[in-house]
Design an enzyme around this catalytic site. Structure first.
Site, short mmCIF file in Angstrom:
data_model
loop_
_atom_site.label_atom_id
_atom_site.label_comp_id
_atom_site.label_asym_id
_atom_site.label_seq_id
_atom_site.Cartn_x
_atom_site.Cartn_y
_atom_site.Cartn_z
N GLY A 500 0.82 -1.19 0.00
CA GLY A 500 0.00 0.00 0.00
C GLY A 500 0.85 1.24 0.00
N VAL A 505 2.71 -5.27 3.71
CA VAL A 505 2.09 -6.01 4.80
C VAL A 505 2.43 -7.49 4.65
CG1 VAL A 505 -0.05 -6.56 5.99
CG2 VAL A 505 0.20 -4.35 4.84
N ASP A 616 -7.96 8.44 2.89
CA ASP A 616 -7.75 7.44 1.84
C ASP A 616 -8.76 6.29 1.97
OD1 ASP A 616 -6.59 6.43 -0.43
OD2 ASP A 616 -4.86 5.53 0.57
#
Length: 778
Positions: A500, A505, A616
């Protein structure tokens, strides 16, 4: 050695403070007395802040300790909680005859208010809120701090095997139905009152096995923590730091079963909640009584009865529910006197006497109708469970469980009733015999199971090894990890879950608890911030708890290596299920997902301590848990606002297609920027497609433009296609909400609270203008 010195200093300071307090506070001598009315109804502390004596409540009086120096009095300790209210013809006496503190009532025996081990010589109401009794040597022989009722004041503690019990109601301070127990095994646990059972706990600190003599403590600044006998903090429930000048921070278990940290302003008397053990008001078990279940509408909680049941006390919906028809015994033949009514999406305490696999909900309902002992059945995942009344601990849930309730059929016109398949009133003898044998066998099995469960669960806490984390507690501050720990947990960052704007992640498994987590390795974000700034942001994230936000479990700060540890979301992101044809959610699930997201954003905007603009909001940042409950991620890394700051000017943030127009116009960016992004996501949820898709025709490529064109032309059915059957009224409502959210003019967009009310259908939705009408006027 260092720990011993700290402990010695702590004890010395405490003793010195106690001695000073004894010398500086007014003495209450033998023979002193109080009456509920008149000028002598209380004994005040030196500053006048606290008072011990009579407190007006309802039509009577309570003996207790309360904040007297503020406009709105607050009771912090209650005497004689089994029957706290007294009439005006009583007196409170510090008896000189026998050195006792008693309540005297005409024609009745004296009622002791305190029971010290020796005769009382004097008493004092201290400025700490502690009422103390002394012997002839001026030694404390009894103090209210040792006998907490429902509140802890700064300097007070809850020791092992003590509990706090809620009040019965806001106007009745007798013992209520919830308790907070500091267990001897080191675990702080919330139960319904009664004999505590492990399975009945609805909140726990997760500190079982941390050793004996653990105490719950609170300091002046609202620091709430568990500490052991070596003065080592076991866990922080709050990190403190709340203002204490002209403010008292105290902890209380409320009537609704949630314990909260309050800040009370001494000048104005108003109070604010700083922290609470849970933000789901339906978590406390037993809130709605027997046969009732708890549900939340927005932030308000209320109770509902099972179908075919009414409240025992119509004026008190927490009183539980009872049948509104006459239940007949098993001697009455024929199942045609009863029907089944369905209650979807509820969970209850299970105590079934018969369980079996069955393919359909109808088969489960029929089985209950044919069994005279069955009063309710539960159906989930092709499993049917029969149960007798009463039902306990019910609450609304996203769980797919269906409660099938047997009700009297006469006079019923409910369309949600399942009638028995057969009206044959005669039961074959062989089936009857088999049924009796099966029932007897079931009772034997059930009895054996109860004994087995009881023997294993009653000692459940003592069998947990001290070095094992029982669970992560939602309301505890995030814990710190070393980089090596997270490197091992992720197998050297081997399994990537996604990338991201803030970093990559990875999937990990924590070695102590075997808990699956998601580890975000930050790359560009926060790289220029120092350690203090980074930790400040972590503190903000750690205080932000909601069922529709991804929970932060911990973090790592190792030089320029910065990582965040989140709960793992097994069903990926909303984008994974929304933009793949084979995993499209059904229409009802889409509405539920939209409401979940709205609740999460509402919490960030209005309900958490530090207001947050996410900046976002998009399907990739909305993750789905095991039950496909939507949770917003990455909220803690967005722009944070102080309480007195409602807008910000900054560079464009967010993802193309979801960014509000004001980002590009050098206009102030407010929470309405998130409302715009939510409107785009809502359209994507409705249509199960991306907001920009150039693989479609030019007039359909930009979703928000196409959606408004369809709405204006009365052709909204085109947005969902012909292959899916949807409720057109609900579809129109959703489209109108989305159009209001994506208005170019920020002031025209509704707040997230208004959005949620519109989604739930509780407010009317006016006809929206064209989203770009603002641009046309400029």
């Amino acid at each position: 050695m260092a720990a011993f010195l700290i402990f010695f200093l702590f004890i010395s300071t405490f003793c010195l403070a106690t001695t000073t307090a004894q010398q500086n506070h007014p003495n209450i001598s033998l023979g002193s007395s109080l009456t509920p009315t008149g000028n002598s109804s209380t004994w005040l502390s030196r500053s006048g802040l606290f008072a011990f004596g009579f407190y007006k409540q309802g039509n009577g009086y309570v003996v207790g300790i309360f904040l007297a120096g503020i406009p709105q009095r607050t009771l912090v300790w209650i005497a004689n909680r089994d029957s706290p209210n007294f009439s005006s013809n009583v007196s409170l006496v510090l008896s000189g005859d026998d050195g006792r503190l008693v309540l005297r009532q005409t024609g009745k025996r004296d009622l002791p208010i305190a029971n010290p081990s020796e005769s009382i010589s004097s008493a004092s109401m201290l400025d700490s809120g502690n009422f103390v009794l002394y012997n002839s040597k001026r030694m404390v022989i009894w103090q209210s701090f040792d006998h907490p009722t429902n509140t802890l004041l700064p300097g007070q503690k809850l020791v092992a095997n003590q509990d706090l019990i809620s009040s019965a109601s806001e106007t009745d301070d007798s013992k209520g139905i919830f308790r907070l127990v500091m267990q001897g095994d080191g675990n702080l646990v919330q139960y319904p009152t009664g004999i505590p059972r492990v399975q009945d706990a609805y909140w726990t600190s997760g500190t079982s096995g941390s050793g004996p003599n653990i105490t719950l403590n609170i300091e002046d600044d609202g620091h709430l923590f568990l500490i052991n006998s070596s003065v080592n903090i076991i866990v922080n429930l709050t990190i403190g730091g709340y203002p204490s000048d002209k403010i008292i921070n105290l902890m209380k278990i409320d009537v609704d079963g949630i314990f909260r940290l309050y800040s009370i302003h001494l000048d104005r008397g108003n109070q604010s909640i700083r922290w609470e053990s849970t933000n789901n008001k339906c978590d406390p078990k037993g809130l709605c009584g027997l046969n009732g279940f708890c549900t939340v509408n927005d932030t308000e909680v209320y109770c509902k009865c099972l179908p075919g049941f009414d409240f025992v006390d119509q004026g008190n919906w927490r009183s539980g529910c009872e049948r509104n028809f006459t239940a007949e015994s098993c001697k009455t033949k024929g199942s045609d006197k009863f029907a089944i009514r369905h209650e979807h999406y509820t969970v209850w305490d299970r105590d079934s006497y018969d369980e079996f696999d069955t393919k359909t909900e109808e088969d489960c309902a029929n089985a209950c109708l044919q069994d005279c002992n069955c009063e309710v059945a539960f159906f989930k995942d092709q499993r049917c469970e029969k149960q007798k009344l009463p039902l306990r601990f019910g609450k609304r849930s996203t769980d797919s469980n269906v409660a099938l309730v047997k009700v009297g059929i006469l006079g019923s016109t409910d369309s949600n009733i399942a009638l028995p398949k057969s009206s044959n009133k005669e039961v074959r003898k062989d089936i009857l015999v088999s049924g009796i044998l099966f029932f007897v066998f079931g009772i034997l099995i059930l009895s054996t199971a109860v004994i087995f469960v009881y023997r294993n669960q009653i000692w459940g806490y003592t069998k947990i090894p001290p070095n094992i984390y029982v669970k992560f507690v939602e309301d505890v501050a995030p814990r710190t990890f070393t980089f090596l720990e997270l490197e091992q947990a992720t197998n050297e960052f081997k399994e990537e879950l996604g990338r991201g704007a803030f970093g990559t992640v990875y999937k990990g498994i924590l070695p102590n608890s075997q808990k699956v987590v998601a580890v975000k390795r930050l790359e560009r974000v926060l790289a220029t911030e120092g350690e203090k700034e980074f930790q400040n942001e972590i503190i903000v994230i750690g205080k932000t708890h909601h069922r529709n936000l991804v929970r932060l479990l911990g973090y790592c700060l190792d030089g320029n290596r910065r990582l965040l540890v989140y709960e793992y979301m097994s069903n990926g992101s909303l984008a994974d299920i929304l933009f793949k044809q084979e995993s499209h959610p059904c229409w009802d699930e889409r509405i539920r997902i939209a409401c979940d997201i709205a609740r999460g954003i509402l919490y960030l905007h209005e309900e958490c301590e530090t207001q947050i603009i996410h900046c976002d909001i998009k399907p990739q940042n909305i993750l789905m848990d095991d039950n496909r409950c939507a949770k917003i991620s990455d909220f803690g890394l967005s722009k944070l606002l102080n309480h007195d700051q409602t807008r910000t000017y900054t560079a464009v943030r967010g993802t193309r297609g979801y960014v509000a127009p004001e980002w590009h116009r050098k206009l102030p960016v407010t929470v309405k920027a998130d409302v715009y992004s939510f409107g785009i996501v809502l359209l994507e949820i409705i249509c199960c497609r991306k907001s920009v898709d150039w693989s479609t025709s030019e007039d359909q490529a930009i979703l928000e433009e196409w959606a408004y064109d369809c709405y204006e032309a009365g052709e909204i059915h085109k947005l969902v296609g012909d292959e899916e059957v949807v409720d057109m009224r609900k579809l129109e409502r959703m489209i109108k909400i989305a159009i209001w959210c994506i208005q170019d003019e920020p002031t025209l967009r509704p707040s997230m609270k208004k959005v949620l009310l519109m989604l739930e259908g509780t407010v009317e939705i006016p006809i929206p203008p064209s989203p770009t009408s603002f641009l046309s006027a400029v």
